[in-house]
Design a protein around this motif. Structure first.
Motif, PDB file in Angstrom:
ATOM      1  N   ILE A   1       3.614   2.463  17.377  1.00 35.57           N
ATOM      2  CA  ILE A   1       2.686   3.370  18.034  1.00 35.57           C
ATOM      3  C   ILE A   1       1.263   3.196  17.520  1.00 35.57           C
ATOM      4  CG2 ILE A   1       2.101   5.821  18.256  1.00 35.57           C
ATOM      5  CD1 ILE A   1       5.063   6.358  18.569  1.00 35.57           C
TER       6      ILE A   1
ATOM      7  N   ASN B   1      -4.709   0.670  14.441  1.00 37.25           N
ATOM      8  CA  ASN B   1      -4.728  -0.774  14.245  1.00 37.25           C
ATOM      9  C   ASN B   1      -5.262  -1.174  12.876  1.00 37.25           C
ATOM     10  OD1 ASN B   1      -3.642  -1.977  16.692  1.00 37.25           O
ATOM     11  ND2 ASN B   1      -5.349  -0.941  17.684  1.00 37.25           N
ATOM     12  N   SER B   2      -4.815  -0.509  11.847  1.00 39.51           N
ATOM     13  CA  SER B   2      -5.232  -0.890  10.502  1.00 39.51           C
ATOM     14  C   SER B   2      -4.019  -0.843   9.583  1.00 39.51           C
ATOM     15  CB  SER B   2      -6.296   0.075   9.989  1.00 39.51           C
ATOM     16  OG  SER B   2      -5.721   1.347   9.779  1.00 39.51           O
TER      17      SER B   2
ATOM     18  N   MET C   1      -9.127   9.940  12.542  1.00 38.82           N
ATOM     19  CA  MET C   1      -9.803   9.254  11.445  1.00 38.82           C
ATOM     20  C   MET C   1     -10.328   7.890  11.872  1.00 38.82           C
ATOM     21  SD  MET C   1      -7.114  10.124   8.425  1.00 38.82           S
ATOM     22  CE  MET C   1      -6.958  11.773   7.736  1.00 38.82           C
ATOM     23  N   GLY C   2      -9.982   7.466  13.063  1.00 38.38           N
ATOM     24  CA  GLY C   2     -10.449   6.168  13.533  1.00 38.38           C
ATOM     25  C   GLY C   2      -9.753   4.998  12.871  1.00 38.38           C
ATOM     26  N   TRP C   3      -8.514   5.181  12.472  1.00 40.19           N
ATOM     27  CA  TRP C   3      -7.810   4.140  11.731  1.00 40.19           C
ATOM     28  C   TRP C   3      -6.718   3.434  12.516  1.00 40.19           C
ATOM     29  CZ3 TRP C   3      -7.024   7.311   6.628  1.00 40.19           C
ATOM     30  CH2 TRP C   3      -8.257   7.378   5.955  1.00 40.19           C
TER      31      TRP C   3
ATOM     32  N   LEU D   1       0.826  -1.204   0.000  1.00 39.45           N
ATOM     33  CA  LEU D   1       0.000   0.000   0.000  1.00 39.45           C
ATOM     34  C   LEU D   1       0.863   1.258   0.000  1.00 39.45           C
ATOM     35  CD1 LEU D   1      -2.897   0.985   0.116  1.00 39.45           C
ATOM     36  CD2 LEU D   1      -2.748   0.984   2.604  1.00 39.45           C
TER      37      LEU D   1
ATOM     38  N   GLN E   1      -3.919   0.695   6.677  1.00 41.57           N
ATOM     39  CA  GLN E   1      -3.718   2.041   6.137  1.00 41.57           C
ATOM     40  C   GLN E   1      -3.010   2.954   7.145  1.00 41.57           C
ATOM     41  OE1 GLN E   1      -6.696   0.659   6.528  1.00 41.57           O
ATOM     42  NE2 GLN E   1      -8.256   2.055   7.273  1.00 41.57           N
TER      43      GLN E   1
ATOM     44  N   ILE F   1      -4.263  10.062  12.613  1.00 42.63           N
ATOM     45  CA  ILE F   1      -4.751   8.709  12.360  1.00 42.63           C
ATOM     46  C   ILE F   1      -5.864   8.340  13.346  1.00 42.63           C
ATOM     47  CG2 ILE F   1      -4.099   6.266  12.423  1.00 42.63           C
ATOM     48  CD1 ILE F   1      -3.052   7.626   9.974  1.00 42.63           C
ATOM     49  N   ARG F   2      -5.669   8.748  14.571  1.00 45.74           N
ATOM     50  CA  ARG F   2      -6.664   8.442  15.596  1.00 45.74           C
ATOM     51  C   ARG F   2      -7.978   9.161  15.306  1.00 45.74           C
ATOM     52  NH1 ARG F   2      -4.760  10.693  20.859  1.00 45.74           N
ATOM     53  NH2 ARG F   2      -5.696  12.531  19.940  1.00 45.74           N
TER      54      ARG F   2
ATOM     55  N   LEU G   1      -0.079   5.151   5.595  1.00 46.56           N
ATOM     56  CA  LEU G   1      -0.463   6.498   5.171  1.00 46.56           C
ATOM     57  C   LEU G   1       0.624   7.577   5.209  1.00 46.56           C
ATOM     58  CD1 LEU G   1      -4.172   7.228   6.057  1.00 46.56           C
ATOM     59  CD2 LEU G   1      -2.975   7.734   3.935  1.00 46.56           C
TER      60      LEU G   1
ATOM     61  N   THR H   1      -1.257  -1.605  17.910  1.00 44.16           N
ATOM     62  CA  THR H   1      -0.855  -2.190  19.191  1.00 44.16           C
ATOM     63  C   THR H   1      -1.482  -3.544  19.459  1.00 44.16           C
ATOM     64  OG1 THR H   1      -2.569  -0.827  20.165  1.00 44.16           O
ATOM     65  CG2 THR H   1      -0.318  -0.030  20.333  1.00 44.16           C
ATOM     66  N   ILE H   2      -2.396  -3.974  18.595  1.00 44.69           N
ATOM     67  CA  ILE H   2      -2.973  -5.308  18.777  1.00 44.69           C
ATOM     68  C   ILE H   2      -2.037  -6.307  18.084  1.00 44.69           C
ATOM     69  CG2 ILE H   2      -4.937  -6.776  18.214  1.00 44.69           C
ATOM     70  CD1 ILE H   2      -6.660  -4.242  18.289  1.00 44.69           C
ATOM     71  N   PRO H   3      -1.631  -7.379  18.790  1.00 46.25           N
ATOM     72  CA  PRO H   3      -0.610  -8.273  18.231  1.00 46.25           C
ATOM     73  C   PRO H   3      -0.891  -8.708  16.794  1.00 46.25           C
ATOM     74  CG  PRO H   3      -1.082  -8.881  20.482  1.00 46.25           C
ATOM     75  CD  PRO H   3      -2.016  -7.755  20.154  1.00 46.25           C
TER      76      PRO H   3
ATOM     77  N   MET I   1       0.259  -6.069  14.246  1.00 42.44           N
ATOM     78  CA  MET I   1       1.627  -5.535  14.299  1.00 42.44           C
ATOM     79  C   MET I   1       2.442  -5.961  13.091  1.00 42.44           C
ATOM     80  SD  MET I   1       2.677  -6.178  18.230  1.00 42.44           S
ATOM     81  CE  MET I   1       1.932  -5.299  19.590  1.00 42.44           C
TER      82      MET I   1
END
Lengths: 328, 427, 276
Positions: free
Chosen positions: C215, C138-139, C134-136, C81, C141, C131-132, C145, C218-220, C223
Motif C-alpha cells: 500500500i 514511497n520511502s 508526513m509526505g513519506w 531500519l 521509512q 504516512i501520507r 515506521l 507503489t513505485i516499482p 517496492m
C-alpha cells in the motif's frame, strides 16, 4: 498461528500470565521498604523515557483504533467523507447472517488449528530424548515453514491441493484415498486451509514446548523411571503436568493467530470460489466489506467485532487456565 | 557491555540519518513554477503494459520539456482501494487508469479534472473514438477521461484439439447450438479434454450471452436489474448447461483451482470465450502461439459482444492541473494508441491505429475482435457498480454448481441488485 | 538389555520424526521441482515428478517482470531500519514498565497490550493516512515506521525484563545512577538474548510483510520482494513454474539466514514464548 503479514508486525501476543503479580519485582521490593511514602518515585523518568514509544503507539495504533470506532458509527464514502450517525452499521451487521457465519467458520478454524498443539507436544517429547541423534537436523526441517512467507507457501499449497492435477490427489489416488478439489469444495476448503495453518505453526509450537521441556527437571523423570514408569506413562504423568504453562501459552498464541487468519484464505481460495461462502473468516469478511465493497464503516464494525471476540476468547482461556495449568 | 553500547550508537546514528532523510523527502515533488521541472506520477495496474506505457511516456516527455512522468504499478487486487484511499486524501497520483465501472464514484466525489480544454487543445477528433466507450466517461457533458483502448470478447479455439477430433474450426456464422455440438464432439470421456470452458466470468462469458439472448444486466436508466428476465436466464443457462447438462466444461470447482485461461493454455479446453487482451499472453507462450486462433462469438437471438475500455483520468488533487490534463489526454491520443496497437498490448482506441494490432500477431485472426466491435455492448455499469457486481458470483454460484436452478439464482441476484440500486439512487 | 530396547525405541522415533519431517518439507521440494518444469508439464495429469528438461528460464522470468535487485535492497533497508527502531523503542518502553514505579502504569501498559489483540488489517488505512500526511509515501521509512512501534517487541522484552532481579536496579541507584543510566548500563546488557530474539522475529515479520508495503510503496523501484511476488502473480496468472520459481527466490534468503543462525532463531522463538 498465521504469522502476520502486515506492517503491524506481531501477529499475536498475550497479556502476562501472572496477573496478580502486578508490577512484578519492582513493586514487590518497594512494599518491603520501611520509609514508605512515594509510591511513584519514577514519574518523571517514566514520562521522559516513555515519550517516544508512547507517541508512536498513539500515532500508529491507538489513533487508528479510535478512528475505527468512530468510523463504525459513521456513514459516507471515502470521497464525501464520513459523518457520525449512530449505530445503524452495527445493527446492519448484527442483523445480517454473514457475520455470524464467518464467526462460526473462524472458531471452527481456530479449533482445528489447536489440534496442532498435541501434535507438537508429541514431536517435542520425541525430540527431547537426549541420546537421540540428529535432533537439530529434525528441528531445522520442522522449523522451515515458520520462516517462509505466508503468501509464497499459500501459493504452493494451492497448487498441491488442485483438484485436477494436484500432488495431493495423486498421492491419495495411489493409496486408494478420496480425491477432490480440496480448496474449491465447500465441504473441505476450511479444513484444507486449517491443515496449512497447523503446518505453518508447528515449528513455533514445537520450539516453545521444547523450551518448556528443557525446564522440566530431569531428576523428576528419572525418579519416575525408577518407579518403573514406562516412557508413555512418564510423559503423561510427569512431563505433561509440568509442561502446562507452555501448553497454555502455545494455545493462547495459536487461538489469537487463528482468529486473525486472512492471508492463507485470501491466496488459497481466490475471489470466485464456490467454497468461499462457507469458508469466510471474520477478517476476510472485514476485507471484503472495507476493500472490495468499499463500505469502510461496515468494515470497521466487523473489525471491532473481531477485537471483542479475541478479547473474550482469550479471557475465557485465562479463566479456564486455573483448572488445568500448574505453575511450578 | 561494550557491544551493546556500540549497538545503541549505531541505532542512534541510524535514527538521526532517517530523520534527516525524511526531511529531504518531505518536500517530494517540487512545485514547478513557470518553466520549472514538473514531476507527474501515473498509476496503472498492468505490469504487462509497462513497456508500452514507458514508450508512450518517453514521447510525451520529449514533447513537453521539463516534465517527467513516473509510473506507479499497483497490483490489480489493491489498485482500487489504494487509488480511492490516496485520492480521497488528496495525495493520489496525478494521472491514473480508470474503468467505466468505477468512475461514477470518482465523479460524484468531485476528485477528477475535466479534460475538455486539454482535449480541444490537443487537436484530436472525438469522432474517432468508439462512441459507446466515450460515453462511459462523460457526465453532464463534461469529459473526465478518454478511452485509451478497447477490448471485445471472441471465441478462442485450439486448432490441434479440433484437428484431433476431426471437428471443423468455428466460423463467425456459428450459433449457440453449433458450439454445443462441437463441444460435445471435442470432449474426451477420460476428462483430459473438455469442449469449452464455462467459468463464472461476467465479461468473458454470461454478459455476452445475456445480451445475445436479448436480455440486459441493468435497465437503461440504471434503476433495475435485468437478471430475472427470461432472456437473461437463457443467457446464463447456456453456460450452466455446459457443465450440468452436457458435461462439456470443467466444473466451477475446477476453475477455482485453475483459472480458465490457464486450463486453455495447457490444452485442456478446446474453446474459450475471452478477450482480445489475452492475445499478447497467448503469443508469448510457445504452445498457445502455435495452436490457438480466434473468431467472432457465436450468435444467439442477436449478435453481441461485451466491449470495454480503460480510460485515463487526471486527479483534481494534482499540483500541476494543466500538465496532468495534457498527459491524461495524450495517453489516450493517436500516438499512444498507435504504440499500444503496434506492441500488440491492446487495441488502440483511436481510429486508424487498430490495423497495427491485427498485424502484431499474424498467427491469430485478430480482425475478429475489430469486426465485432460494431455489435459491442458496453460492460454494464451504474453509479456504484461494485455494490451489486461484487455479489454476482456469490449469488450465481449455486446455479453453476447445480444446487439451484438458474431461475432461482438469478431471481435472488436480481433482488439483491435491486436493493443495492435503490440505495444508490436514493443517495 | 535395556540398552537394546532404547535403541529399538529410537528406530521408531526416527521413523516417526522422519515421516513428519518429510511432510513438512515436501511442499518445498514440490515447489522446487515444479519451478523447473514447463507450464504443460506442471498441469499434466497424472503429475510427473521430475522435469523432462530443467528450465532455469522460469527464474529469469521473475527478473523480467520486476526489478528484483532494487526490491531486494529495499527489503533489506526496511528490515534494518525496522529492527533497529523496534529494538530501541521496545526496550525503552519495556524497561519503563518492568522496572519503574509511576502513575498510570497499569492503564498505560494495557494500552500497549490491547493492540496485540487487534487484527492488523484494521490499522492499515489510518496508518497509511499518517504516512501520507508526513509526505513519506514511497520511502524506506514508510516501510519501517509502524513496525518500529509494534507493541509485540514491548511485550517480549517486558516479559524478559521482569525476570531480572530487582536488586540490580537498587544497587545501581545506591551508586547514584538515574533510570536512564540503569537502562543503558545495567538492564540492556543483560537483555542481550532477548534483544537477539526480538531482532530475529522482527526481521522475519519485516521480510515477509506484504499488505503494508503493497500500500505505501507503489513505485516499482521502491517496492519490496513480497510485493514483487504479488506483482508476478498478477502478471503471470497461473503460470505455476514461474510462480514457484519466484516464490522460491523470495523465501530463499530467509531460509538461508535461518540455516546459518539456527540456534539464535530457535532461541528467539522460545524466548517470545517464555512463560511469564
Amino acid at each position: 498461528m498465521a504469522t502476520g503479514t502486515t506492517g503491524t508486525g506481531a501477529p499475536a501476543g498475550v497479556t502476562p500470565a501472572r496477573r496478580s503479580g502486578g508490577a512484578g519485582g519492582a513493586i514487590g521490593a518497594g512494599r518491603g521498604r520501611r520509609d514508605r511514602p512515594n509510591r511513584y518515585p519514577d514519574n518523571r523518568w517514566a514520562a521522559i523515557l516513555l515519550a517516544v514509544p508512547f507517541a508512536g503507539l498513539v500515532i500508529f495504533y491507538l489513533w487508528p483504533l479510535v478512528r475505527t470506532v468512530l468510523l463504525s458509527l459513521s456513514e459516507g464514502t471515502a470521497f464525501t467523507g464520513y459523518s457520525v450517525t449512530g449505530f445503524d452499521n452495527w445493527q446492519r451487521v448484527l442483523d445480517g447472517g454473514e457475520v455470524w457465519g464467518a464467526l462460526v467458520n473462524t472458531l471452527v478454524y481456530a479449533a482445528i488449528v489447536l489440534l496442532g498443539v498435541p501434535i507438537a507436544m508429541v514431536l517435542a517429547a520425541l525430540l527431547h530424548q537426549r541420546e537421540l541423534r540428529g535432533r537439530s537436523f529434525y528441528r531445522t526441517l520442522y522449523f522451515v515453514p515458520v520462516v517462509t512467507m505466508p503468501v509464497a507457501v499459500a501459493m504452493v499449497w494451492r497448487y498441491i491441493y488442485n483438484g485436477d492435477f494436484g500432488l495431493l490427489n495423486e498421492v491419495l489416488d495411489a493409496v486408494g484415498g478420496p480425491t477432490r478439489a480440496w480448496v474449491a469444495d465447500p465441504d473441505t476448503a476450511l479444513y484444507a486451509v486449517a491443515v496449512v495453518g497447523i503446518w505453518m505453526a508447528l515449528g513455533t509450537n514445537l520450539i516453545i514446548l521444547a523450551a518448556g521441556l528443557e525446564a522440566v527437571p530431569e531428576s523428576l523423570e528419572e525418579a519416575a523411571t525408577l518407579d518403573g514408569a514406562g516412557p508413555v506413562r512418564r510423559f503423561f504423568s510427569v512431563t505433561v503436568p509440568l509442561l502446562t504453562p507452555s501448553i497454555f501459552l502455545v494455545s493462547v498464541l495459536s487461538v489469537i493467530g487463528s482468529l486473525q487468519m486472512f492471508d492463507l484464505l485470501f491466496i488459497m481460495l481466490g475471489r470466485t470460489n464456490p467454497a468461499l461462502a462457507d469458508s469466510k473468516t471474520i477478517v476476510y469478511l472485514f476485507y471484503e466489506e472495507a476493500f472490495v465493497r468499499n463500505d469502510r464503516p461496515l468494515g470497521a464494525v466487523i473489525a471491532l467485532i473481531t477485537l471483542v471476540v479475541t478479547l473474550a476468547v482469550t479471557a475465557v482461556q485465562f479463566r479456564l487456565q486455573r483448572r488445568w495449568v500448574t505453575y511450578a | 557491555m561494550k557491544s551493546t553500547k556500540t549497538l545503541i550508537g549505531i541505532a542512534a546514528a541510524a535514527a538521526a540519518l532517517t530523520l534527516a532523510a525524511c526531511g529531504d523527502n518531505g518536500a517530494g515533488t517540487s512545485s514547478g513554477g513557470d518553466g520549472e521541472e514538473v514531476d507527474l506520477t501515473f498509476a496503472t495496474f498492468s505490469p504487462d503494459q509497462e513497456p508500452a506505457i514507458r514508450e508512450i511516456l518517453d514521447v510525451f516527455e520529449e514533447q513537453n520539456p521539463g516534465v517527467t512522468v513516473e509510473i506507479q504499478i499497483i497490483p490489480w487486487t489493491d489498485y482500487w482501494s489504494t487509488l480511492q484511499t490516496s485520492t480521497a486524501g488528496g495525495t493520489g497520483p496525478d494521472v491514473a487508469w480508470m474503468l467505466g465501472a468505477k468512475i461514477g464514484q470518482y465523479i460524484d466525489g468531485g476528485v477528477l479534472l475535466p479534460l475538455d480544454d486539454a482535449f480541444e487543445e490537443s487537436g484530436l477528433n472525438i469522432e474517432k473514438y468508439p462512441e459507446q466507450l466515450v460515453d462511459l466517461f462523460v457526465d453532464d457533458d463534461t469529459t473526465y477521461a478518454l478511452p485509451k483502448d478497447f477490448d471485445t470478447i471472441g471465441l478462442w479455439y485450439n486448432k490441434a484439439l479440433f484437428d484431433e477430433a476431426g471437428v471443423a474450426y468455428p466460423t463467425p456464422d456459428w450459433t449457440w447450438d453449433d458450439v454445443i455440438a462441437a463441444a460435445q464432439a471435442l470432449t474426451k470421456p477420460d476428462g483430459s479434454v473438455y469442449g469449452i470452458g464455462a467459468p463464472l466470468d461476467p465479461q468473458a462469458t454470461y454478459y455476452n450471452t445475456i445480451y445475445q439472448a436479448g436480455g440486459e444486466v441493468i435497465s437503461a436508466d440504471g434503476t433495475t436489474s435485468g437478471y430475472d428476465s427470461p432472456e437473461a436466464i437463457a443467457g446464463i443457462q447456456f453456460w450452466t448447461d455446459m457443465i450440468n447438462k452436457y458435461d462439456v466444461s470443467p466444473t466451477l470447482e475446477s476453475f477455482a483451482d485453475t483459472e480458465s485461461v490457464a486450463q486453455f493454455m495447457s490444452g485442456r479446453l478446446a474453446m474459450l470465450t475471452t478477450g482480445s487482451f489475452y492475445a499478447i499472453r497467448f503469443a508469448n507462450d510457445e504452445y498457445s502461439s502455435a495452436n490457438f486462433d480466434v473468431t467472432e462469438l457465436p450468435g444467439g437471438v442477436e449478435e453481441a459482444t461485451i466491449i470495454n475500455g480503460i480510460g485515463n483520468v487526471a486527479l483534481a488533487s494534482t499540483e500541476h492541473p494543466e500538465e496532468a490534463a495534457r498527459l491524461a489526454v495524450f495517453l489516450s491520443g493517436a500516438e499512444a494508441s498507435q504504440i499500444s496497437s503496434e506492441t500488440g498490448t491492446v487495441i488502440g482506441s483511436y481510429e486508424g491505429t487498430q490495423q497495427a494490432f491485427v498485424d502484431a500477431f499474424p498467427q491469430f485472426n485478430l480482425q475478429a475482435f475489430l469486426d465485432q466491435a460494431e455489435n459491442g455492448v458496453v460492460l454494464p455499469v451504474s453509479r456504484n457498480t461494485d455494490a451489486w457486481a461484487s455479489r454476482e458470483s456469490e449469488f450465481l454460484t449455486p446455479a453453476w454448481t447445480g444446487e439451484q436452478t438458474v431461475e432461482e439464482a438469478a431471481g435472488n441476484l436480481a433482488g439483491a441488485m435491486n436493493e443495492a440500486l435503490a440505495q444508490e439512487n436514493q443517495d | 538389555m535395556p540398552e537394546q530396547r532404547s535403541r529399538r525405541r529410537h528406530v521408531v522415533t526416527h521413523v516417526v520424526l522422519m515421516a513428519g519431517a518429510l511432510l513438512m518439507v515436501s511442499p518445498f521440494l514440490w515447489q522446487f521441482l515444479t519451478s523447473l518444469k514447463t507450464l504443460g508439464e506442471s498441469t499434466r495429469v497424472p503429475p510427473t515428478v521430475l522435469p523432462e528438461a530443467v528450465r532455469w528460464e522460469n527464474y529469469s522470468a521473475f527478473f523480467d517482470v520486476v526489478p528484483v535487485g532494487s526490491m531486494a535492497v529495499n527489503s533489506v533497508l526496511a528490515l534494518v531500519l525496522r529492527v533497529v527502531g523496534q529494538l530501541l523503542v521496545a526496550s525503552l518502553a519495556a524497561y519503563v514498565f518492568a522496572r519503574l514505579r509511576f502513575r498510570f502504569r497499569g492503564p498505560l501498559l494495557a494500552c500497549f497490550l490491547v493492540v496485540l489483540m487487534v487484527p492488523p488489517q484494521l490499522f492499515v488505512i489510518p496508518q497509511y493516512e499518517v504516512i501520507r500526511t508526513m509526505g513519506w509515501l514511497n520511502s524506506v521509512q514508510a516501510l519501517a515506521l509502524p513496525g518500529m512501534f509494534s507493541a509485540f517487541g514491548v511485550f517480549v522484552l517486558y516479559q524478559f525484563m521482569r525476570t531480572l532481579p530487582a536488586e540490580l536496579d537498587e544497587a545501581a541507584r545506591i551508586d547514584g545512577a538515574n533510570p536512564w543510566q540503569i537502562y543503558l548500563r545495567v538492564i540492556l546488557p543483560l537483555c542481550r538474548p532477548a534483544l537477539a530474539a526480538l531482532t530475529i522475529l522482527t526481521s522475519l515479520f519485516s521480510w515477509n510483510d506484504l499488505l503494508w508495503p503493497l500500500i505505501v510503496n507503489t513505485i516499482p523501484d521502491r517496492m519490496t520482494l513480497p510485493v514483487g511476488l504479488a506483482t508476478l502473480q498478477g502478471a503471470q496468472g497461473t503460470d505455476y513454474p514461474v510462480l514457484m520459481a519466484g516464490s522460491l527466490l523470495t523465501i530463499l534468503p530467509m531460509v538461508l539466514v535461518f540455516v546459518l543462525l539456527q540456534k539464535q532463531f530457535i532461541r528467539g522463538i522460545a524466548m517470545s514464548g517464555l512463560k511469564a
